[in-house]
Design an enzyme around this catalytic site. Structure first.
Site, PDB file in Angstrom:
ATOM      1  N   VAL A   1       1.070 -16.068  13.253  1.00  0.00           N
ATOM      2  CA  VAL A   1       1.723 -16.870  14.298  1.00  0.00           C
ATOM      3  C   VAL A   1       3.034 -16.197  14.724  1.00  0.00           C
ATOM      4  O   VAL A   1       3.314 -16.044  15.924  1.00  0.00           O
ATOM      5  CB  VAL A   1       1.997 -18.310  13.794  1.00  0.00           C
TER       6      VAL A   1
ATOM      7  N   ILE B   1       5.774 -12.954  19.151  1.00  0.00           N
ATOM      8  CA  ILE B   1       6.538 -11.856  19.771  1.00  0.00           C
ATOM      9  C   ILE B   1       5.809 -11.397  21.040  1.00  0.00           C
ATOM     10  O   ILE B   1       6.429 -11.149  22.071  1.00  0.00           O
ATOM     11  CB  ILE B   1       6.705 -10.683  18.762  1.00  0.00           C
TER      12      ILE B   1
ATOM     13  N   ARG C   1      -5.611 -10.837   6.738  1.00  0.00           N
ATOM     14  CA  ARG C   1      -6.655 -11.301   5.820  1.00  0.00           C
ATOM     15  C   ARG C   1      -6.064 -11.432   4.417  1.00  0.00           C
ATOM     16  O   ARG C   1      -5.062 -10.795   4.078  1.00  0.00           O
ATOM     17  CB  ARG C   1      -7.848 -10.349   5.811  1.00  0.00           C
ATOM     18  N   VAL C   2      -6.729 -12.297   3.632  1.00  0.00           N
ATOM     19  CA  VAL C   2      -6.411 -12.331   2.203  1.00  0.00           C
ATOM     20  C   VAL C   2      -7.555 -11.603   1.520  1.00  0.00           C
ATOM     21  O   VAL C   2      -8.725 -11.813   1.864  1.00  0.00           O
ATOM     22  CB  VAL C   2      -6.272 -13.795   1.699  1.00  0.00           C
TER      23      VAL C   2
ATOM     24  N   SER D   1     -12.782  -7.918  -4.329  1.00  0.00           N
ATOM     25  CA  SER D   1     -12.005  -6.694  -4.046  1.00  0.00           C
ATOM     26  C   SER D   1     -10.747  -6.654  -4.911  1.00  0.00           C
ATOM     27  O   SER D   1     -10.313  -5.567  -5.329  1.00  0.00           O
ATOM     28  CB  SER D   1     -11.585  -6.643  -2.584  1.00  0.00           C
TER      29      SER D   1
ATOM     30  N   GLU E   1       1.378  -6.800   2.561  1.00  0.00           N
ATOM     31  CA  GLU E   1       1.324  -5.444   3.118  1.00  0.00           C
ATOM     32  C   GLU E   1       1.117  -5.535   4.629  1.00  0.00           C
ATOM     33  O   GLU E   1       0.183  -6.197   5.086  1.00  0.00           O
ATOM     34  CB  GLU E   1       0.169  -4.655   2.498  1.00  0.00           C
TER      35      GLU E   1
ATOM     36  N   THR F   1     -11.223   2.153  10.879  1.00  0.00           N
ATOM     37  CA  THR F   1     -12.304   1.164  10.759  1.00  0.00           C
ATOM     38  C   THR F   1     -13.635   1.873  10.476  1.00  0.00           C
ATOM     39  O   THR F   1     -14.392   1.484   9.590  1.00  0.00           O
ATOM     40  CB  THR F   1     -12.412   0.335  12.068  1.00  0.00           C
TER      41      THR F   1
ATOM     42  N   GLU G   1     -13.995   4.955   9.268  1.00  0.00           N
ATOM     43  CA  GLU G   1     -13.939   5.650   7.974  1.00  0.00           C
ATOM     44  C   GLU G   1     -14.110   4.659   6.832  1.00  0.00           C
ATOM     45  O   GLU G   1     -14.760   4.953   5.829  1.00  0.00           O
ATOM     46  CB  GLU G   1     -12.599   6.396   7.876  1.00  0.00           C
ATOM     47  N   HIS G   2     -13.535   3.470   6.971  1.00  0.00           N
ATOM     48  CA  HIS G   2     -13.639   2.435   5.936  1.00  0.00           C
ATOM     49  C   HIS G   2     -15.110   2.046   5.745  1.00  0.00           C
ATOM     50  O   HIS G   2     -15.583   1.935   4.609  1.00  0.00           O
ATOM     51  CB  HIS G   2     -12.795   1.220   6.346  1.00  0.00           C
TER      52      HIS G   2
HETATM   53  P1  0O2 Z   1      -9.030  -2.645   1.791  1.00  0.00           P
HETATM   54  O1  0O2 Z   1     -10.480  -2.907   1.632  1.00  0.00           O
HETATM   55  O2  0O2 Z   1      -8.692  -2.219   3.178  1.00  0.00           O
HETATM   56  O3  0O2 Z   1      -8.170  -3.772   1.324  1.00  0.00           O
HETATM   57  P2  0O2 Z   1      -0.722   2.885  -4.064  1.00  0.00           P
HETATM   58  O4  0O2 Z   1       0.389   2.527  -3.156  1.00  0.00           O
HETATM   59  O5  0O2 Z   1      -1.350   4.195  -3.747  1.00  0.00           O
HETATM   60  O6  0O2 Z   1      -0.385   2.721  -5.493  1.00  0.00           O
HETATM   61  P3  0O2 Z   1      -2.836   1.400  -2.698  1.00  0.00           P
HETATM   62  O7  0O2 Z   1      -2.822  -0.107  -2.574  1.00  0.00           O
HETATM   63  O8  0O2 Z   1      -4.180   2.027  -2.904  1.00  0.00           O
HETATM   64  O9  0O2 Z   1      -1.868   1.780  -3.885  1.00  0.00           O
HETATM   65  O10 0O2 Z   1      -2.116   1.948  -1.453  1.00  0.00           O
HETATM   66  P4  0O2 Z   1      -2.609   2.675  -0.163  1.00  0.00           P
HETATM   67  O11 0O2 Z   1      -3.239   3.984  -0.503  1.00  0.00           O
HETATM   68  O12 0O2 Z   1      -1.426   2.686   0.711  1.00  0.00           O
HETATM   69  O13 0O2 Z   1      -3.770   1.761   0.440  1.00  0.00           O
HETATM   70  C1  0O2 Z   1      -3.520   0.478   0.925  1.00  0.00           C
HETATM   71  C2  0O2 Z   1      -4.505   0.153   2.007  1.00  0.00           C
HETATM   72  O14 0O2 Z   1      -4.382   1.095   3.067  1.00  0.00           O
HETATM   73  C3  0O2 Z   1      -5.963   0.231   1.598  1.00  0.00           C
HETATM   74  O15 0O2 Z   1      -6.362  -0.933   0.935  1.00  0.00           O
HETATM   75  C4  0O2 Z   1      -6.635   0.436   2.946  1.00  0.00           C
HETATM   76  O16 0O2 Z   1      -6.676  -0.782   3.665  1.00  0.00           O
HETATM   77  C5  0O2 Z   1      -5.658   1.348   3.645  1.00  0.00           C
HETATM   78  N1  0O2 Z   1      -6.020   2.742   3.365  1.00  0.00           N
HETATM   79  C6  0O2 Z   1      -5.396   3.603   2.533  1.00  0.00           C
HETATM   80  N2  0O2 Z   1      -5.997   4.786   2.537  1.00  0.00           N
HETATM   81  C7  0O2 Z   1      -7.026   4.710   3.393  1.00  0.00           C
HETATM   82  C8  0O2 Z   1      -8.029   5.645   3.846  1.00  0.00           C
HETATM   83  O17 0O2 Z   1      -8.088   6.803   3.445  1.00  0.00           O
HETATM   84  N3  0O2 Z   1      -8.933   5.187   4.753  1.00  0.00           N
HETATM   85  C9  0O2 Z   1      -8.906   3.899   5.233  1.00  0.00           C
HETATM   86  N4  0O2 Z   1      -9.824   3.547   6.112  1.00  0.00           N
HETATM   87  N5  0O2 Z   1      -7.976   3.000   4.831  1.00  0.00           N
HETATM   88  C10 0O2 Z   1      -7.054   3.408   3.923  1.00  0.00           C
HETATM   89  P5  0O2 Z   1      -7.592  -0.951  -0.016  1.00  0.00           P
HETATM   90  O18 0O2 Z   1      -7.373  -1.981  -1.078  1.00  0.00           O
HETATM   91  O19 0O2 Z   1      -7.881   0.432  -0.532  1.00  0.00           O
HETATM   92  O20 0O2 Z   1      -8.798  -1.364   0.877  1.00  0.00           O
END
Ligand code: 0O2
Length: 266
Positions: free
Chosen positions: A22, A27, A46-47, A52, A140, A153, A155-156
């Site tokens: 919100v 903004i 999202r939560v 996960s 975050e 999106t 790549e994920h």
């Molecule tokens: P999801 O499913 O998106 O929630 P760290 O800080 O390294 O100790 P963390 O949390 O792994 O721990 O930090 P990082 O690497 O900053 O990643 C946080 C989130 O950024 C990820 O959450 C992803 O959403 C996104 N992200 C980071 N790296 C990549 C990447 O290479 N590709 C994509 N597509 N997204 C990325 P989650 O929990 O990994 O996944």
């Protein structure tokens, strides 16, 4: 653990995500109402799913009782911008806010990840009020351009598909695509001023047209019907020319006519 307990833990995060969507959405509205460009294009949030959370905790060897302090992204907000420059502006907005305290930032735009991932992350502390009192949570915030979002999106989804065993040719393609995204963002930035001018012109034109139609509608209540119809026909003629100066001139003249009718009413 029981689902009920998970719900107790996650409910404040749901509230935080809802409130932040919100606030950032507002903004966009404030900018729109003020007729200025919004550095924020879209906001989502999202939560993290319980599965996960457990998966990440296991991977990072986090004990259950430390999950809330060690996992910084149980609540996640994603802010999408049109241009790379907008990201700095959004960061500045967040830095200046009293309701968000920055814990740390991760700049994956200056320091792109090996995968090719680019995005600006901020971990913030954010307070929510619950039935049991105030709760300070970590959230975050991922800030990225539309193009960066497109890449991440896809790549994920591929990461999910290959579950850590991405074939080398796909990894290489993704790295090439990431470079292309960077070039696209640079090109878009180079023509940013032109795009912004065009957007502003469209918005100004829409506001003028709305004002003219409003004036014509009001005139129907007070002025001679035939005269108003003539004004309306003239408006369609001016509108069809597509000439902005003529439209502005017509707008000013109609304002004067409306003003004189209002004066007569008094
Ligand atoms: P999801 O499913 O998106 O929630 P760290 O800080 O390294 O100790 P963390 O949390 O792994 O721990 O930090 P990082 O690497 O900053 O990643 C946080 C989130 O950024 C990820 O959450 C992803 O959403 C996104 N992200 C980071 N790296 C990549 C990447 O290479 N590709 C994509 N597509 N997204 C990325 P989650 O929990 O990994 O996944």
């Amino acid at each position: 653990m029981e689902i009920r307990l998970w719900r107790e833990i996650l409910n404040p995060y749901i509230l935080a995500v809802d409130e932040l969507i919100v606030k950032f959405g507002h903004i966009i509205k404030e900018c729109r109402d003020a007729g200025i460009y919004s550095p924020i294009e879209q906001v989502t949030g999202r939560v993290k799913k319980i599965s996960s959370i457990l998966e990440k905790a296991q991977k990072k060897k986090i004990n259950f009782e430390d999950i809330e302090t060690e996992l910084e992204d149980i609540a996640g907000i994603r802010i999408i911008c049109q241009f790379v420059e907008d990201i700095d502006q959004v960061v500045e907005i967040i830095r200046n806010r009293q309701d968000m305290e920055i814990k740390r930032v991760k700049d994956y735009i200056t320091h792109q990840k090996d995968s090719g991932y680019r995005s600006y992350h901020m971990i913030i502390y954010y307070n929510v009020e619950t039935m049991t009192g105030k709760k300070r949570l970590q959230v975050e915030i991922q800030i990225r351009t539309l193009a960066m979002n497109f890449w991440s999106t896809i790549e994920h989804s591929l990461q999910y598909k290959y579950k850590g065993n991405m074939p080398p040719h796909v990894t290489e393609r993704l790295l090439n695509a990431s470079e292309a995204v960077q070039v696209l963002d640079q090109e878009m930035s180079a023509i940013r001023d032109d795009i912004m001018d065009a957007k502003n012109m469209l918005e100004i034109r829409a506001a003028i047209v709305a004002d003219i139609l409003n004036n014509i509608q009001n005139l129907y209540k007070t002025a001679n019907k035939r005269e108003v119809e003539k004004i309306q026909d003239e408006f369609y003629r001016v509108y069809e020319t597509g000439n902005m100066e003529t439209l502005e001139k017509f707008h000013r003249e109609l304002d004067l006519i409306s003003e004189s009718y209002r004066a007569q009413e008094l």
